[in-house]
Design a protein around this motif. Structure first.
Motif, PDB file in Angstrom:
ATOM      1  N   HIS A 124       6.665  -7.403  -2.257  1.00 19.46           N
ATOM      2  CA  HIS A 124       7.029  -5.987  -2.236  1.00 19.46           C
ATOM      3  C   HIS A 124       6.832  -5.439  -0.825  1.00 19.46           C
ATOM      4  N   THR A 125       7.480  -4.324  -0.580  1.00 19.78           N
ATOM      5  CA  THR A 125       7.182  -3.530   0.599  1.00 19.78           C
ATOM      6  C   THR A 125       7.507  -2.087   0.267  1.00 19.78           C
ATOM      7  N   VAL A 126       7.218  -1.181   1.191  1.00 15.91           N
ATOM      8  CA  VAL A 126       7.562   0.220   1.032  1.00 15.91           C
ATOM      9  C   VAL A 126       8.525   0.589   2.150  1.00 15.91           C
ATOM     10  N   ASP A 127       9.591   1.315   1.811  1.00 15.88           N
ATOM     11  CA  ASP A 127      10.557   1.658   2.850  1.00 15.88           C
ATOM     12  C   ASP A 127      10.145   2.948   3.561  1.00 15.88           C
ATOM     13  N   VAL A 179      -8.045  -0.246 -12.203  1.00 23.30           N
ATOM     14  CA  VAL A 179      -6.887  -1.132 -12.161  1.00 23.30           C
ATOM     15  C   VAL A 179      -6.110  -0.955 -13.463  1.00 23.30           C
ATOM     16  N   SER A 180      -4.805  -0.833 -13.349  1.00 24.58           N
ATOM     17  CA  SER A 180      -3.957  -0.661 -14.522  1.00 24.58           C
ATOM     18  C   SER A 180      -2.650  -1.399 -14.309  1.00 24.58           C
ATOM     19  N   VAL A 181      -1.850  -1.481 -15.363  1.00 23.65           N
ATOM     20  CA  VAL A 181      -0.533  -2.093 -15.264  1.00 23.65           C
ATOM     21  C   VAL A 181       0.460  -1.029 -14.821  1.00 23.65           C
ATOM     22  N   PHE A 182       1.153  -1.304 -13.741  1.00 22.52           N
ATOM     23  CA  PHE A 182       2.153  -0.368 -13.213  1.00 22.52           C
ATOM     24  C   PHE A 182       3.502  -0.592 -13.878  1.00 22.52           C
ATOM     25  N   ARG A 183       3.896  -1.877 -14.048  1.00 27.72           N
ATOM     26  CA  ARG A 183       5.203  -2.186 -14.652  1.00 27.72           C
ATOM     27  C   ARG A 183       5.124  -3.504 -15.404  1.00 27.72           C
ATOM     28  N   GLU A 184       5.581  -3.480 -16.643  1.00 25.66           N
ATOM     29  CA  GLU A 184       5.625  -4.696 -17.463  1.00 25.66           C
ATOM     30  C   GLU A 184       6.713  -4.540 -18.508  1.00 25.66           C
ATOM     31  N   PRO A 185       7.712  -5.417 -18.532  1.00 32.02           N
ATOM     32  CA  PRO A 185       7.884  -6.589 -17.667  1.00 32.02           C
ATOM     33  C   PRO A 185       8.356  -6.176 -16.272  1.00 32.02           C
ATOM     34  N   SER A 186       8.193  -7.093 -15.340  1.00 29.93           N
ATOM     35  CA  SER A 186       8.522  -6.817 -13.942  1.00 29.93           C
ATOM     36  C   SER A 186       9.610  -7.732 -13.412  1.00 29.93           C
ATOM     37  N   ASN A 187      10.249  -8.488 -14.295  1.00 32.43           N
ATOM     38  CA  ASN A 187      11.243  -9.490 -13.891  1.00 32.43           C
ATOM     39  C   ASN A 187      10.615 -10.539 -12.968  1.00 32.43           C
ATOM     40  N   TRP A 198       0.831  -1.198   0.000  1.00 30.12           N
ATOM     41  CA  TRP A 198       0.000   0.000   0.000  1.00 30.12           C
ATOM     42  C   TRP A 198       0.871   1.256   0.000  1.00 30.12           C
ATOM     43  N   PHE A 199       0.509   2.218  -0.868  1.00 29.86           N
ATOM     44  CA  PHE A 199       1.169   3.514  -0.915  1.00 29.86           C
ATOM     45  C   PHE A 199       0.174   4.582  -0.464  1.00 29.86           C
ATOM     46  N   ALA A 200       0.360   5.040   0.773  1.00 32.23           N
ATOM     47  CA  ALA A 200      -0.618   5.916   1.404  1.00 32.23           C
ATOM     48  C   ALA A 200      -0.732   7.270   0.704  1.00 32.23           C
ATOM     49  N   ALA A 201       0.399   7.831   0.281  1.00 27.14           N
ATOM     50  CA  ALA A 201       0.373   9.173  -0.299  1.00 27.14           C
ATOM     51  C   ALA A 201      -0.467   9.233  -1.570  1.00 27.14           C
ATOM     52  N   GLY A 202      -0.434   8.164  -2.360  1.00 30.96           N
ATOM     53  CA  GLY A 202      -1.192   8.142  -3.605  1.00 30.96           C
ATOM     54  C   GLY A 202      -2.498   7.392  -3.523  1.00 30.96           C
ATOM     55  N   ARG A 203      -2.765   6.774  -2.361  1.00 25.48           N
ATOM     56  CA  ARG A 203      -3.970   5.964  -2.151  1.00 25.48           C
ATOM     57  C   ARG A 203      -4.095   4.885  -3.232  1.00 25.48           C
ATOM     58  N   TYR A 204      -2.994   4.166  -3.442  1.00 23.42           N
ATOM     59  CA  TYR A 204      -3.053   3.069  -4.397  1.00 23.42           C
ATOM     60  C   TYR A 204      -2.315   1.857  -3.857  1.00 23.42           C
ATOM     61  N   LEU A 205      -2.652   0.698  -4.418  1.00 25.53           N
ATOM     62  CA  LEU A 205      -2.058  -0.582  -4.064  1.00 25.53           C
ATOM     63  C   LEU A 205      -1.339  -1.147  -5.273  1.00 25.53           C
ATOM     64  N   LEU A 206      -0.146  -1.693  -5.057  1.00 30.56           N
ATOM     65  CA  LEU A 206       0.545  -2.439  -6.091  1.00 30.56           C
ATOM     66  C   LEU A 206       0.577  -3.903  -5.704  1.00 30.56           C
ATOM     67  N   ASN A 217       2.522 -13.642 -15.369  1.00 28.10           N
ATOM     68  CA  ASN A 217       2.292 -12.684 -16.444  1.00 28.10           C
ATOM     69  C   ASN A 217       3.341 -11.571 -16.479  1.00 28.10           C
ATOM     70  N   ASN A 218       4.315 -11.642 -15.549  1.00 27.59           N
ATOM     71  CA  ASN A 218       5.472 -10.761 -15.573  1.00 27.59           C
ATOM     72  C   ASN A 218       5.082  -9.281 -15.526  1.00 27.59           C
ATOM     73  N   ARG A 219       4.221  -8.955 -14.565  1.00 26.70           N
ATOM     74  CA  ARG A 219       3.777  -7.577 -14.462  1.00 26.70           C
ATOM     75  C   ARG A 219       3.420  -7.222 -13.023  1.00 26.70           C
ATOM     76  N   ILE A 220       3.466  -5.933 -12.726  1.00 28.14           N
ATOM     77  CA  ILE A 220       2.982  -5.392 -11.468  1.00 28.14           C
ATOM     78  C   ILE A 220       1.718  -4.612 -11.776  1.00 28.14           C
ATOM     79  N   MET A 221       0.663  -4.878 -11.011  1.00 26.42           N
ATOM     80  CA  MET A 221      -0.621  -4.230 -11.216  1.00 26.42           C
ATOM     81  C   MET A 221      -0.817  -3.108 -10.193  1.00 26.42           C
ATOM     82  N   ARG A 222      -1.728  -2.200 -10.500  1.00 25.52           N
ATOM     83  CA  ARG A 222      -1.997  -1.042  -9.646  1.00 25.52           C
ATOM     84  C   ARG A 222      -3.495  -0.845  -9.473  1.00 25.52           C
ATOM     85  N   PHE A 223      -3.946  -0.787  -8.223  1.00 25.64           N
ATOM     86  CA  PHE A 223      -5.343  -0.490  -7.907  1.00 25.64           C
ATOM     87  C   PHE A 223      -5.406   0.900  -7.300  1.00 25.64           C
ATOM     88  N   ASP A 224      -6.248   1.760  -7.881  1.00 23.32           N
ATOM     89  CA  ASP A 224      -6.420   3.129  -7.404  1.00 23.32           C
ATOM     90  C   ASP A 224      -7.662   3.184  -6.530  1.00 23.32           C
TER      91      ASP A 224
END
Length: 308
Positions: A82-85, A69-77, A42-50, A56-63
């Motif tokens: 994940h976590t947030v520092d 819902v959209s693709v955040f990163r593709e390819p994603s290796n 969860w990214f609090a500042a943007g109110r979105y989830l990755l 499928n080699n991708r990171i998804m994003r929920f707003d």
């Protein structure tokens, strides 16, 4: 009240679970279309989830602001956990490249760890960041066992460990070397304890399917390692703790809620195998759940631990 509460998705095993949920609130499916979801963050500042869709080699994003819902990163290796520092940056485990990375605020990617004593890591799986800036991650071999979630290869290290990356020097050192397949990990709210899941039963008949609890010493080492809970349905994969120290863990039938001592008190039932969870929303009282092909959520009467 015991048993499944009709129409909600909650199963009460112990009365202590009743204070954790709101009676009329139901589990929601927010999106579907993945092959194997993992690593919600969860990214609090943007109110979105990755979250990851590993095969499928991708990171998804929920707003959360509009439900899109959209693709955040593709390819994603073939990213997994994940976590947030503490600076609000994305920290990711990548199967394909066998490394832990950080996405900087300008979008560039920094490699945090890809080797131990000159040997390539197996396939980093899950990751947490402590308040001192140290990065802790598990390194089972799932991403090199087959081509579906990474790339088949031999383990250079020859074992599966949990590692700590020093925040000052960047040194990578082993903190737990007695796991078969170390997987999810999370600190207690005061960071005095580190819980680690072992999913060794997936490739070792009769292997572990439990969560262990370690004490965290002042110098960043671990002691103890008591098994506090064996999974009653599938394996404990990813999990998070709430502010009161309860453990919310993935399992084959949904999310298992346990006390800090590992006693199962209730479940959030999901119609797919669950891989991981995280707390989100402005009050950290919304549990996001990655369940095989879909993303779910449910509002709870508890709050997650803030990462900052």
């Amino acid at each position: 009240m015991f048993g499944v509460i009709e129409g909600t998705g909650f199963e009460v095993i112990d009365p202590r679970f009743e204070e954790c949920f709101i009676g009329h609130v139901k589990v929601e499916r927010l999106w579907t279309g993945a092959r194997w979801t993992e690593g919600p963050v969860w990214f609090a500042a943007g109110r979105y989830l990755l979250w990851s869709d590993i095969p499928n080699n991708r990171i998804m994003r929920f707003d959360e602001t509009d439900g899109s819902v959209s693709v955040f990163r593709e390819p994603s290796n073939n990213s997994n956990g994940h976590t947030v520092d503490r600076q609000g940056r994305l920290v990711s485990c990548e199967h394909l490249t066998r490394r832990v990375t950080r996405t900087e605020l300008d979008g560039s990617v920094t490699v945090i760890a890809d080797r131990y004593q000159g040997k390539r890591l197996n396939s980093p799986n899950d990751v947490v960041v402590k308040s001192d800036g140290s990065i802790w991650f598990s390194d089972p071999s799932y991403g090199i066992l087959m081509d579906y979630e990474g790339e088949r290869a031999e383990s250079e290290i020859g074992a599966c460990h949990v590692y700590r990356v020093d925040p000052t020097t960047g040194e990578v050192r082993i903190v737990a070397d007695d796991y078969v397949k170390p997987n999810g990990l999370a600190f207690s709210p005061d960071e005095s304890l580190l819980y680690i899941a072992d999913t060794g039963i997936t490739h070792t008949p009769g292997g572990p399917a439990h969560i262990r609890r370690h004490q965290v010493t002042a110098d960043g080492a671990l002691s103890g390692g008591k098994v506090i809970s064996d999974c009653s349905n599938g394996v404990f994969d990813g999990f998070r703790l709430d502010r009161d120290g309860r453990i919310w863990s993935s399992a084959a039938d949904g999310v298992h809620c346990m006390t800090a001592e590992g006693e199962l008190i209730g479940k959030v039932l999901i119609p797919e195998m669950v891989s991981n969870v995280c707390f989100g929303g402005p009050k950290l009282n919304r549990l996001f759940i990655t369940g095989t092909t879909s993303l779910y959520s449910v509002f709870l009467n508890v709050n997650g631990v803030s990462p900052v």
